[in-house]
Enzyme design. Sequence first.
Site, PDB file in Angstrom:
ATOM      1  N   CYS A 101      -6.394   4.860  -1.900  1.00  0.00           N
ATOM      2  CA  CYS A 101      -5.901   5.751  -0.718  1.00  0.00           C
ATOM      3  C   CYS A 101      -4.534   5.259   0.591  1.00  0.00           C
ATOM      4  O   CYS A 101      -4.084   4.956  -0.295  1.00  0.00           O
ATOM      5  CB  CYS A 101      -6.760   5.408   0.506  1.00  0.00           C
ATOM      6  SG  CYS A 101      -7.444   3.745   1.084  1.00  0.00           S
ATOM      7  N   TRP A 102      -4.797   6.418   1.384  1.00  0.00           N
ATOM      8  CA  TRP A 102      -3.263   6.012   2.232  1.00  0.00           C
ATOM      9  C   TRP A 102      -2.887   4.100   1.870  1.00  0.00           C
ATOM     10  O   TRP A 102      -1.806   4.322   1.288  1.00  0.00           O
ATOM     11  CB  TRP A 102      -3.323   6.576   3.305  1.00  0.00           C
ATOM     12  CG  TRP A 102      -1.636   6.607   4.243  1.00  0.00           C
ATOM     13  CD1 TRP A 102      -2.051   5.779   5.445  1.00  0.00           C
ATOM     14  CD2 TRP A 102      -0.895   6.827   3.462  1.00  0.00           C
ATOM     15  NE1 TRP A 102      -0.751   5.591   5.601  1.00  0.00           N
ATOM     16  CE2 TRP A 102       0.259   6.975   4.987  1.00  0.00           C
ATOM     17  CE3 TRP A 102       0.245   8.059   2.932  1.00  0.00           C
ATOM     18  CZ2 TRP A 102       1.446   7.354   4.419  1.00  0.00           C
ATOM     19  CZ3 TRP A 102       1.060   8.361   2.810  1.00  0.00           C
ATOM     20  CH2 TRP A 102       1.800   8.101   3.941  1.00  0.00           C
TER      21      TRP A 102
END
Length: 355
Positions: A101-102
Amino acid sequence: MNGSATPRRRKGIATLAELDAFDSIIDVRSPAEFADDHIPGAISCPVLDDAQRAEVGTLYKQVSPFVAKKLGAAYISANIAGHLQRLFLNRDKHWRPLIVCWRGGMRSGAMTTVLRSVGWDACQFEGGYKTFRSHVLGELERLPGGLRFVVIDGPTGSAKTRVLQAIAGHGGQALDLEALACHKGSVLGRLPGLPQPSQKWFETQLWQALRGFDPARPVFVEAESRKIGSLRLPENLFVAMQAGKLCTIEADLAARVAFLQRDYDYFTVDAASLKRHLDALRPLLGHERINAWHAQIDAQDFAGLTESLLRHHYDPLYARARARDYGTGKRRNHAAGGLDAADIERLARQILEAA
């Protein structure tokens, strides 16, 4: 355990050094984040779509983190269930996915928890996409300086890209910047139906190409300016290209006109688009010149148009750009002939042998 012992990796967490050790890379960021850039080979499985991510983010800022997390958890749970049913049920128990994810937080943590509860050895990517992006930028500063570039030069229409592709076909290491940029690098360089990638995805593809080259062998690349369409070359790559060995293709005007008519034939079927592209040159070349080109398009005089474009725009532009970017020093010249398929193959072999 003494101080020199190597610490064990936390269970379910993987680092950048382990990036190539997984069967699949699952990117759980939103579709817009994925489209902007991602780890090559990753599969997009968003746990929040673009609208959901915006809604949760607004709640987080304007209402409270608790309210935002409740709604986010509901969306995430439903989306993970959908991915599991559609994409993962056929995976055997030995499947090892890496979840990204980020920044290695809630989104990838939720997916990792579910997949590990099934029994798969899923791992969350420590630091997330931000760590990967920092690595790519660092490598784009480091990698070009360790490579020996052979720069294929020559005026517009001298089939440089085709020669580069032929070199790759003969086993040479080729960096096709125009293919990565989806652009031929001029006012008419936009490829039909192919938008340019984002700057970040362009840089990621460059990193992927550069890290695969053998530093002991030359890397062939076409002479480019600092920008290809709207995309910028990394500074250290451009500097390394400027320091490379120059091989110039010499082709006469008639051969280049004939080649360009074949290579840009898609413009002849869309006169309106061609005129719009040429109109961008009015501030530089004036209305009289552009209007004359419009008249040649209307008359379907594409050979005359191509020759005039070379004489009045591309050749002067090329001379200025090459003097500025690659100097006027020593270079090895290769006579092109008629630039048909046999000539391109011959040029590719000559340049390979000379390198």
